[in-house]
Design a protein around this motif. Structure first.
Motif, short mmCIF file in Angstrom:
data_model
loop_
_atom_site.label_atom_id
_atom_site.label_comp_id
_atom_site.label_asym_id
_atom_site.label_seq_id
_atom_site.Cartn_x
_atom_site.Cartn_y
_atom_site.Cartn_z
N SER A 294 -13.82 -7.68 0.33
CA SER A 294 -13.08 -8.64 1.16
C SER A 294 -12.73 -8.03 2.52
CB SER A 294 -11.76 -9.00 0.47
OG SER A 294 -11.99 -9.51 -0.81
N ASP A 295 -12.47 -8.90 3.49
CA ASP A 295 -11.92 -8.44 4.76
C ASP A 295 -10.58 -7.77 4.48
OD1 ASP A 295 -14.04 -9.48 6.22
OD2 ASP A 295 -12.97 -11.34 6.72
N TYR A 296 -10.18 -6.88 5.38
CA TYR A 296 -8.90 -6.19 5.26
C TYR A 296 -7.77 -7.22 5.18
CZ TYR A 296 -4.88 -3.27 6.20
OH TYR A 296 -3.67 -2.64 6.10
N ASP A 297 -6.83 -6.97 4.28
CA ASP A 297 -5.67 -7.83 4.12
C ASP A 297 -4.43 -7.03 4.52
OD1 ASP A 297 -3.49 -9.33 3.25
OD2 ASP A 297 -4.50 -9.99 1.41
N PRO A 298 -3.72 -7.45 5.57
CA PRO A 298 -2.54 -6.70 6.00
C PRO A 298 -1.42 -6.66 4.95
CG PRO A 298 -2.83 -8.70 7.32
CD PRO A 298 -4.01 -8.59 6.42
N ALA A 299 -1.54 -7.41 3.87
CA ALA A 299 -0.56 -7.37 2.79
C ALA A 299 -0.78 -6.16 1.88
CB ALA A 299 -0.61 -8.65 1.96
N TRP A 300 -1.94 -5.52 1.95
CA TRP A 300 -2.23 -4.41 1.03
C TRP A 300 -1.22 -3.26 1.11
CZ3 TRP A 300 -8.18 -4.50 2.17
CH2 TRP A 300 -8.77 -5.53 1.42
N PRO A 301 -0.79 -2.81 2.29
CA PRO A 301 0.21 -1.73 2.31
C PRO A 301 1.51 -2.10 1.60
CG PRO A 301 -0.83 -1.89 4.45
CD PRO A 301 -1.28 -3.09 3.65
N GLU A 302 1.96 -3.34 1.77
CA GLU A 302 3.18 -3.78 1.09
C GLU A 302 2.96 -3.86 -0.43
OE1 GLU A 302 6.95 -4.74 0.15
OE2 GLU A 302 6.22 -3.93 2.05
N MET A 303 1.77 -4.32 -0.83
CA MET A 303 1.46 -4.36 -2.26
C MET A 303 1.50 -2.95 -2.84
SD MET A 303 -1.60 -7.16 -2.11
CE MET A 303 -2.05 -7.05 -3.84
#
Length: 177
Positions: free
Chosen positions: A12-21
């Motif tokens: 998938s394209d980078y998701d800016p939510a990943w660091p918070e996850m």
């Protein structure tokens, strides 16, 4: 051949939510596992801003001695919904590996190892190299997308096909130091 649990490999394209996850899961792990844990790092492609990735948060859990945390860690992670994958120890004998979301699609992977394990440094060096070199990260993302198409649900083939890129990046990282 080991099959990918969620069907075809998806990048998938980078998701800016990943660091918070990652931060949310890191806090859960730290609260459950407690003092035997020395540190928890976000590794893998979801830890590199802008990098395309399989949407799985990889957590690297550092411990002083793996033998001390083995039984405690397995039980505690199972209580958080993780599945221990003991067959990985045949090729990663100094590491405990867990998946969350089994049988797929997986949402999180946890690698538990001693800080002295050479894989600890390799994981973080590769992540840091990609963070510092956006062109290399973009190239790696393109490679992963093409390999996902080529290997469909063959996760071992996919992983092995990335090997040369990873080795070259780690070599460049050492040369940069």
């Amino acid at each position: 051949m080991e099959r990918y649990g969620g069907g075809a490999i998806s990048v998938s394209d980078y998701d800016p939510a990943w660091p918070e996850m990652f931060e949310q899961e890191r806090a859960r792990l730290q609260s459950v596992l407690g003092t035997p844990i020395l540190t928890i790092e976000h590794m893998g492609s979801t830890a590199v801003p802008g990098l395309a990735a399989k949407p799985i948060i990889d957590l690297l859990v550092g411990v002083r001695q793996l033998t001390e945390v083995r039984s405690h860690c397995i039980e505690q992670l199972q209580a958080l919904g993780y599945t221990y994958i003991p067959q990985y120890e045949s090729w990663l004998p100094d590491e405990l590996f867990f998946r969350k979301g089994v049988p797929g699609p997986w949402t999180h992977h946890v690698h538990v190892m001693e800080l002295s394990n050479p894989r600890w440094e390799a994981f973080l060096s590769f992540r840091d190299y990609l963070r510092a070199h956006p062109d290399a990260a973009s190239e790696y993302g393109d490679l992963k997308r093409s390999l996902a198409v080529a290997f469909k649900d063959d996760i071992v083939g996919y992983r092995n096909a990335k090997h040369d890129f990873v080795v070259a990046a780690l070599r460049k990282r050492r040369e940069d130091e």
